[in-house]
Design a protein around this motif. Structure first.
Motif, mmCIF file in Angstrom:
data_model
loop_
_atom_site.group_PDB
_atom_site.id
_atom_site.type_symbol
_atom_site.label_atom_id
_atom_site.label_comp_id
_atom_site.label_asym_id
_atom_site.label_seq_id
_atom_site.Cartn_x
_atom_site.Cartn_y
_atom_site.Cartn_z
ATOM 1 N N HIS A 182 0.271 -0.597 0.021
ATOM 2 C CA HIS A 182 0.006 -0.013 0.551
ATOM 3 C C HIS A 182 0.671 1.040 0.142
ATOM 4 N N VAL A 183 2.128 0.769 0.814
ATOM 5 C CA VAL A 183 2.515 2.656 0.878
ATOM 6 C C VAL A 183 2.982 3.094 -0.472
ATOM 7 N N ASP A 184 4.253 1.758 -0.646
ATOM 8 C CA ASP A 184 5.203 2.645 -1.978
ATOM 9 C C ASP A 184 3.055 2.955 -3.108
ATOM 10 N N LEU A 185 2.548 1.577 -3.111
ATOM 11 C CA LEU A 185 2.126 1.816 -4.072
ATOM 12 C C LEU A 185 1.723 3.521 -4.340
ATOM 13 N N SER A 186 0.960 3.521 -3.278
ATOM 14 C CA SER A 186 0.265 5.398 -3.082
ATOM 15 C C SER A 186 1.335 6.010 -3.587
ATOM 16 N N LYS A 187 2.573 5.758 -3.168
ATOM 17 C CA LYS A 187 3.503 7.186 -3.806
ATOM 18 C C LYS A 187 3.496 6.818 -4.977
ATOM 19 N N LYS A 188 3.532 5.619 -5.468
ATOM 20 C CA LYS A 188 3.794 5.522 -7.247
ATOM 21 C C LYS A 188 2.700 6.275 -7.520
ATOM 22 N N THR A 189 1.889 6.106 -7.282
ATOM 23 C CA THR A 189 0.096 6.412 -8.126
ATOM 24 C C THR A 189 -0.516 7.813 -7.820
ATOM 25 N N ASN A 190 -0.281 7.385 -6.227
ATOM 26 C CA ASN A 190 -1.283 9.182 -5.474
ATOM 27 C C ASN A 190 -2.137 9.233 -5.346
ATOM 28 N N ALA A 191 -2.540 7.721 -5.054
ATOM 29 C CA ALA A 191 -4.156 7.085 -4.804
ATOM 30 C C ALA A 191 -4.362 6.907 -3.462
ATOM 31 N N SER A 192 -5.629 7.127 -3.322
ATOM 32 C CA SER A 192 -5.377 7.113 -2.210
ATOM 33 C C SER A 192 -6.059 6.003 -0.965
ATOM 34 N N ILE A 193 -5.212 5.484 0.395
ATOM 35 C CA ILE A 193 -5.295 4.729 1.186
ATOM 36 C C ILE A 193 -6.195 4.428 2.175
ATOM 37 N N VAL A 194 -7.006 3.790 1.938
ATOM 38 C CA VAL A 194 -7.832 3.811 2.831
ATOM 39 C C VAL A 194 -8.718 2.141 3.650
ATOM 40 N N VAL A 245 2.776 -6.141 10.804
ATOM 41 C CA VAL A 245 1.171 -5.788 11.899
ATOM 42 C C VAL A 245 2.244 -4.255 11.719
ATOM 43 N N ALA A 246 3.346 -4.455 12.847
ATOM 44 C CA ALA A 246 3.926 -3.072 12.893
ATOM 45 C C ALA A 246 4.395 -2.045 11.524
ATOM 46 N N MET A 247 5.729 -3.192 10.590
ATOM 47 C CA MET A 247 5.550 -2.634 9.132
ATOM 48 C C MET A 247 4.288 -2.036 8.258
ATOM 49 N N ASN A 248 3.547 -2.929 7.928
ATOM 50 C CA ASN A 248 2.423 -2.342 7.617
ATOM 51 C C ASN A 248 1.642 -1.022 8.083
ATOM 52 N N LYS A 249 1.844 -0.179 9.515
ATOM 53 C CA LYS A 249 1.238 0.629 10.504
ATOM 54 C C LYS A 249 2.112 1.892 10.337
ATOM 55 N N LYS A 250 3.536 1.208 9.990
ATOM 56 C CA LYS A 250 4.124 2.100 10.022
ATOM 57 C C LYS A 250 5.066 2.669 9.156
ATOM 58 N N GLY A 251 4.963 1.863 7.776
ATOM 59 C CA GLY A 251 5.398 2.354 6.476
ATOM 60 C C GLY A 251 6.929 1.205 6.609
ATOM 61 N N TYR A 252 8.137 1.852 5.290
ATOM 62 C CA TYR A 252 8.587 0.287 4.996
ATOM 63 C C TYR A 252 9.890 0.651 3.993
ATOM 64 N N ASP A 253 10.785 0.314 3.877
ATOM 65 C CA ASP A 253 11.757 0.831 3.206
ATOM 66 C C ASP A 253 11.230 0.706 1.614
ATOM 67 N N SER A 254 11.752 1.199 1.231
ATOM 68 C CA SER A 254 10.726 0.310 -1.100
ATOM 69 C C SER A 254 11.359 -0.747 -1.213
ATOM 70 N N PHE A 255 10.148 -1.178 -2.082
ATOM 71 C CA PHE A 255 10.396 -2.913 -2.429
ATOM 72 C C PHE A 255 12.082 -2.689 -3.341
ATOM 73 N N GLU A 256 12.211 -1.956 -4.160
ATOM 74 C CA GLU A 256 13.366 -1.445 -4.813
ATOM 75 C C GLU A 256 14.490 -1.413 -4.620
ATOM 76 N N GLU A 257 14.880 -0.893 -3.224
ATOM 77 C CA GLU A 257 15.819 -0.601 -2.309
ATOM 78 C C GLU A 257 16.290 -2.284 -1.802
ATOM 79 N N VAL A 258 15.642 -2.789 -1.490
ATOM 80 C CA VAL A 258 15.376 -3.604 -0.421
ATOM 81 C C VAL A 258 16.207 -4.649 -1.806
ATOM 82 N N LEU A 259 14.893 -4.806 -3.104
ATOM 83 C CA LEU A 259 15.582 -5.639 -4.071
ATOM 84 C C LEU A 259 16.814 -5.246 -4.525
#
Length: 469
Positions: free
Chosen positions: A63-75, A237-251
């Protein structure tokens, strides 16, 4: 209007992609976002909403990465408290998507913010229910995961789940299609069907949790037989609440190819765990000492979470050539982002460098039947339900999920045989045991599936479906 289920077997997880008149919504997306971005471009639609049914415990959502890339709202549903910008919806709030509408139904019980999303089509008909972890096919969400956060007992959460299901879901029309967040194999429920889509009417008829005579019976039914949740759940759960590093960086980090010397130095200097993702057959023949084997061709990510637990643990990968990216991707789905790199060109590089190797003492089931005698100690690492259905006579039931508890009971001087159903889980156990200094055991190739074809004495078979009924 179009609805597509995007099902990931390794996680037994369903994400959903909905489009209507140039607009799209995605429900419970996976960590890696590029496939969704490609689909949006192909369909020439704009992502408007990312709906999250709850803060997931068994995987890290995209959700966090996808929102940043598309400007879609997280609900999220009511009471959610994410630490990033999101819409926290009200109960019964309507979101318009092209020519359709999505209605929020707050259904606490699995977690306090858990919500279902009801799709209303162009003609105003309620047609689909995205039920998250509130309602599964054949089961309902476990009510023990949010106890600490909600300061409630599992029985109190089960009572809330009863109210949500019986007062908000059961009154809906029988012809509504149910799209759950998980299917059989997920640790988020205990009795899920292998099917991934069904009608609400059929669930009303066959789902044990929806056919309880009263609230007290429901609470007892859904809390009975719950196994402890995997220890990594809270970290996800904590990562989903707080956010995380981008998948591209992890990869990018995980795809760093290391020579044998660089790999060895990294293991010694960082305290990294060496995770070998090859098959159990290949691993048994030779591996880097103290490696842990969890095969990529299996329930890889959930077992990594259950066995390694700490998502911040540094990891070095040994893979089959060409599977490095898949391994890093699947690790990231359960929050294991600290992959330092992988052994370039796989285990052969280690062999060519003349580095130290180890092996597992593995025998065939036929050899086991020849070596077996009445007092042989046999450890069965399958689930308790598998063991109860049928097992080697006098074998000990020691499920892999609890290895950190039962390993302390082992006598290192006493030899034992080790098996699971087919070899995947027993090799995980064997690698863990050997890494901790236990070597006086023999692992049986092919597991109980192969043992059952021999003359070794076994208990009478009991159908597992009957055990669950």
């Amino acid at each position: 209007m179009k609805i597509e289920q995007i099902y990931t077997g390794c996680l037994a997880q369903g994400a959903y992609y909905i489009t209507s008149n140039g607009e799209a919504a995605i429900i419970d997306p996976l960590r890696e976002t590029q496939p969704y971005l490609d689909r949006l471009e192909k369909d020439d639609v704009k992502l408007k909403y990312i709906f999250e049914t709850h803060f997931h415990a068994d995987f890290v959502s995209g959700h966090v990465d996808l929102s940043k890339k598309t400007n879609a709202s997280i609900v999220y549903g009511p009471t959610a408290k994410p630490e990033f910008e999101a819409i926290v919806a009200e109960d019964n709030q309507i979101f318009e998507l092209g020519n359709v509408k999505i209605k929020v139904l707050h259904t606490p019980g699995h977690t306090m913010e858990s919500s279902c999303f009801l799709l209303i089509d162009e003609n105003g008909n309620e047609t689909a229910l995205f039920s998250g972890d509130t309602l599964f096919l054949g089961d309902v969400g476990r009510p023990d995961l949010a106890q600490k956060a909600a300061n409630l007992t599992q029985e109190e959460l089960a009572g809330l789940l009863y109210d949500s299901l019986y007062h908000k879901i059961l009154p809906l029309s029988d012809d509504i299609t149910v799209y759950p967040a998980h299917g059989a194999g997920s640790a988020c429920g205990k009795n899920m069907m292998k099917e991934t889509v069904d009608s609400l009417g059929n669930q009303k008829s066959i789902n044990y949790a929806l056919n309880q005579p009263d609230k007290e019976s429901f609470i007892k039914a859904v809390t009975d037989g719950l196994l402890p949740p995997p220890a990594y759940f809270g970290m996800n759960v904590a990562m989903n609440k707080k956010g995380y590093d981008s998948f591209e960086e992890v990869l990018s980090h995980g795809m760093k190819a290391l020579s044998a010397e660089e790999f060895e130095a990294a293991a010694e200097n960082t305290g990294a765990l060496i995770l070998d993702t090859r098959s159990d057959k290949d691993f048994a023949k030779g591996f880097i000492p103290k490696s842990i084997n969890i095969g990529l061709k299996g329930d890889f990510a959930p077992w990594v979470g259950a066995m390694i637990v700490d998502v911040k643990q540094p990891i070095l990968l040994v893979t089959d050539n060409g599977t490095e990216e898949e391994a890093v991707t699947r690790l990231s789905r359960v929050g294991f982002d600290n992959v330092l790199g992988h052994l370039k060109d796989g285990f052969e590089t280690w062999i060519k460098a003349a580095k130290e190797t180890d092996i597992i003492n593995r025998i065939t089931a036929d050899q086991f039947s020849k070596d077996y005698y009445d007092n042989s100690k046999v450890i069965d690492v399958r689930k308790e339900s598998e063991y109860t259905a049928e097992h080697v006579e006098d074998a000990y039931s020691k499920p892999l999920a609890y290895i950190n508890d039962w390993v302390k009971e082992l006598n290192p001087k006493e030899h034992f045989y080790l098996h699971c159903a087919g070899g995947y889980r027993s090799m995980i156990a064997a690698s863990i045991l050997q890494a901790r200094g236990y070597r006086n055991f023999t692992e049986v190739e092919g597991g109980f599936n192969a043992i059952a074809q021999t003359s070794i004495p076994k208990t009478d078979f009991v159908c597992q479906s009957k055990m669950l009924s």
